[in-house]
Scaffold this motif. Structure first.
Motif, PDB file in Angstrom:
ATOM      1  N   SER A  79     -56.878 -86.417 -50.845  1.00  0.00           N
ATOM      2  CA  SER A  79     -55.814 -87.178 -51.190  1.00  0.00           C
ATOM      3  C   SER A  79     -55.402 -86.485 -52.669  1.00  0.00           C
ATOM      4  N   LYS A  80     -55.978 -85.633 -53.197  1.00  0.00           N
ATOM      5  CA  LYS A  80     -55.450 -85.105 -54.570  1.00  0.00           C
ATOM      6  C   LYS A  80     -55.926 -83.775 -54.414  1.00  0.00           C
ATOM      7  N   VAL A  81     -55.224 -82.889 -55.194  1.00  0.00           N
ATOM      8  CA  VAL A  81     -55.440 -81.630 -55.367  1.00  0.00           C
ATOM      9  C   VAL A  81     -54.728 -81.142 -56.831  1.00  0.00           C
ATOM     10  N   THR A  82     -55.559 -80.351 -57.493  1.00  0.00           N
ATOM     11  CA  THR A  82     -55.346 -79.995 -59.049  1.00  0.00           C
ATOM     12  C   THR A  82     -55.020 -78.421 -58.997  1.00  0.00           C
ATOM     13  N   TYR A  83     -53.896 -78.187 -59.671  1.00  0.00           N
ATOM     14  CA  TYR A  83     -53.644 -76.540 -59.643  1.00  0.00           C
ATOM     15  C   TYR A  83     -53.733 -76.323 -61.273  1.00  0.00           C
ATOM     16  N   TYR A 126     -45.774 -88.117 -45.235  1.00  0.00           N
ATOM     17  CA  TYR A 126     -44.815 -88.469 -44.504  1.00  0.00           C
ATOM     18  C   TYR A 126     -43.363 -88.380 -45.147  1.00  0.00           C
ATOM     19  N   GLN A 127     -43.255 -88.529 -46.504  1.00  0.00           N
ATOM     20  CA  GLN A 127     -42.190 -88.582 -47.212  1.00  0.00           C
ATOM     21  C   GLN A 127     -42.315 -88.208 -48.634  1.00  0.00           C
ATOM     22  N   PRO A 128     -41.277 -87.661 -49.158  1.00  0.00           N
ATOM     23  CA  PRO A 128     -41.415 -87.126 -50.681  1.00  0.00           C
ATOM     24  C   PRO A 128     -42.026 -88.369 -51.464  1.00  0.00           C
ATOM     25  N   GLU A 129     -41.577 -89.679 -51.143  1.00  0.00           N
ATOM     26  CA  GLU A 129     -41.921 -90.635 -51.865  1.00  0.00           C
ATOM     27  C   GLU A 129     -43.432 -90.972 -52.033  1.00  0.00           C
ATOM     28  N   ASP A 130     -44.266 -90.455 -50.930  1.00  0.00           N
ATOM     29  CA  ASP A 130     -45.702 -90.601 -50.654  1.00  0.00           C
ATOM     30  C   ASP A 130     -46.485 -90.061 -51.830  1.00  0.00           C
ATOM     31  N   LEU A 131     -46.094 -88.834 -52.444  1.00  0.00           N
ATOM     32  CA  LEU A 131     -46.636 -88.070 -53.243  1.00  0.00           C
ATOM     33  C   LEU A 131     -46.351 -88.547 -54.949  1.00  0.00           C
ATOM     34  N   ASP A 132     -47.344 -88.439 -55.821  1.00  0.00           N
ATOM     35  CA  ASP A 132     -47.127 -88.425 -57.132  1.00  0.00           C
ATOM     36  C   ASP A 132     -47.628 -87.529 -57.745  1.00  0.00           C
ATOM     37  N   VAL A 133     -46.847 -86.827 -58.743  1.00  0.00           N
ATOM     38  CA  VAL A 133     -47.241 -85.512 -59.298  1.00  0.00           C
ATOM     39  C   VAL A 133     -47.260 -85.658 -60.916  1.00  0.00           C
ATOM     40  N   LEU A 134     -48.452 -85.257 -61.365  1.00  0.00           N
ATOM     41  CA  LEU A 134     -48.800 -85.553 -62.806  1.00  0.00           C
ATOM     42  C   LEU A 134     -48.903 -84.116 -63.411  1.00  0.00           C
ATOM     43  N   LYS A 135     -48.318 -83.862 -64.532  1.00  0.00           N
ATOM     44  CA  LYS A 135     -48.682 -82.769 -65.388  1.00  0.00           C
ATOM     45  C   LYS A 135     -49.511 -83.171 -66.490  1.00  0.00           C
ATOM     46  N   ILE A 136     -50.753 -82.379 -66.528  1.00  0.00           N
ATOM     47  CA  ILE A 136     -51.741 -82.738 -67.641  1.00  0.00           C
ATOM     48  C   ILE A 136     -51.450 -81.619 -68.648  1.00  0.00           C
ATOM     49  N   GLU A 137     -51.323 -82.151 -69.831  1.00  0.00           N
ATOM     50  CA  GLU A 137     -50.927 -81.173 -71.199  1.00  0.00           C
ATOM     51  C   GLU A 137     -52.241 -80.526 -71.345  1.00  0.00           C
ATOM     52  N   SER A 140     -47.304 -74.330 -67.830  1.00  0.00           N
ATOM     53  CA  SER A 140     -47.830 -73.065 -68.589  1.00  0.00           C
ATOM     54  C   SER A 140     -49.374 -72.905 -68.384  1.00  0.00           C
ATOM     55  N   ASN A 141     -50.021 -71.823 -68.801  1.00  0.00           N
ATOM     56  CA  ASN A 141     -51.225 -71.796 -68.595  1.00  0.00           C
ATOM     57  C   ASN A 141     -52.231 -72.511 -69.391  1.00  0.00           C
ATOM     58  N   GLN A 142     -51.726 -73.323 -69.983  1.00  0.00           N
ATOM     59  CA  GLN A 142     -52.539 -74.545 -70.878  1.00  0.00           C
ATOM     60  C   GLN A 142     -52.439 -76.051 -70.206  1.00  0.00           C
ATOM     61  N   GLU A 143     -51.539 -75.983 -68.980  1.00  0.00           N
ATOM     62  CA  GLU A 143     -51.171 -77.214 -68.286  1.00  0.00           C
ATOM     63  C   GLU A 143     -51.890 -77.086 -66.819  1.00  0.00           C
ATOM     64  N   ARG A 144     -52.252 -78.246 -66.363  1.00  0.00           N
ATOM     65  CA  ARG A 144     -52.648 -78.452 -64.823  1.00  0.00           C
ATOM     66  C   ARG A 144     -51.457 -79.469 -64.288  1.00  0.00           C
ATOM     67  N   LEU A 145     -51.515 -79.107 -62.999  1.00  0.00           N
ATOM     68  CA  LEU A 145     -50.599 -79.811 -61.983  1.00  0.00           C
ATOM     69  C   LEU A 145     -51.522 -80.661 -60.949  1.00  0.00           C
ATOM     70  N   VAL A 146     -51.474 -81.928 -61.052  1.00  0.00           N
ATOM     71  CA  VAL A 146     -52.198 -83.034 -60.144  1.00  0.00           C
ATOM     72  C   VAL A 146     -51.125 -83.508 -59.196  1.00  0.00           C
ATOM     73  N   ILE A 147     -51.392 -83.402 -57.907  1.00  0.00           N
ATOM     74  CA  ILE A 147     -50.709 -83.870 -56.668  1.00  0.00           C
ATOM     75  C   ILE A 147     -51.578 -84.766 -55.987  1.00  0.00           C
ATOM     76  N   LEU A 148     -50.989 -86.146 -56.086  1.00  0.00           N
ATOM     77  CA  LEU A 148     -51.781 -87.244 -55.320  1.00  0.00           C
ATOM     78  C   LEU A 148     -50.991 -87.782 -54.164  1.00  0.00           C
ATOM     79  N   CYS A 149     -51.750 -88.156 -53.116  1.00  0.00           N
ATOM     80  CA  CYS A 149     -51.112 -88.945 -52.155  1.00  0.00           C
ATOM     81  C   CYS A 149     -51.145 -90.357 -52.563  1.00  0.00           C
ATOM     82  N   GLY A 150     -50.320 -91.217 -52.436  1.00  0.00           N
ATOM     83  CA  GLY A 150     -50.143 -92.720 -52.591  1.00  0.00           C
ATOM     84  C   GLY A 150     -50.617 -93.472 -51.548  1.00  0.00           C
ATOM     85  N   ILE A 151     -50.454 -92.738 -50.133  1.00  0.00           N
ATOM     86  CA  ILE A 151     -50.736 -93.531 -49.212  1.00  0.00           C
ATOM     87  C   ILE A 151     -52.064 -93.225 -48.238  1.00  0.00           C
TER      88      ILE A 151
END
Length: 108
Positions: free
Chosen positions: A8-12, A28-39, A71-82
């Motif tokens: 339910s979570k992936v980090t890039y 199932y829907q775009p709203e099911d996902l939360d996207v965080l940018k980690i500075e 950027s190359n100093q940031e990470r992207l976290v995609i979470l499933c809310g359901i």
């Protein structure tokens, strides 16, 4: 009855160029996902759907496309809310109360 868990979570890691990120879990829907940018300083910035990113696909797979590449100093976290909590067999004797957090860990 068995309830199956899925990731339910992936980090890039950002590289300053990549804007499309695969979502390896069911949604199932775009709203099911939360996207965080980690500075680079560790601060988390919640991204806004249709402003900071768009979602394509759904069901068995899909992708998040950022409007600006992390950027190359940031990470992207995609979470499933359901997504489901865990795999387990449920019997008549199974306790279904949610766990509570204590100072020594999770308890039931």
């Amino acid at each position: 009855m068995t309830v199956t868990q899925q990731a339910s979570k992936v980090t890039y890691a950002g590289n300053g160029q990549q804007v499309e990120f695969f979502v390896p879990f069911v949604f199932y829907q775009p709203e099911d996902l939360d996207v965080l940018k980690i500075e680079s300083d560790g601060s988390e910035l919640l991204q806004v759907l249709n402003v900071d990113y768009a979602v394509y696909g759904g069901g068995r797979n899909g992708a998040v496309t950022m409007t600006a590449a992390p950027s190359n100093q940031e990470r992207l976290v995609i979470l499933c809310g359901i997504c489901l909590w865990s795999s387990r067999s449920i019997t008549a004797q199974t306790i279904l109360f949610p766990p509570r957090l204590t100072n020594v860990g999770w308890t039931v």
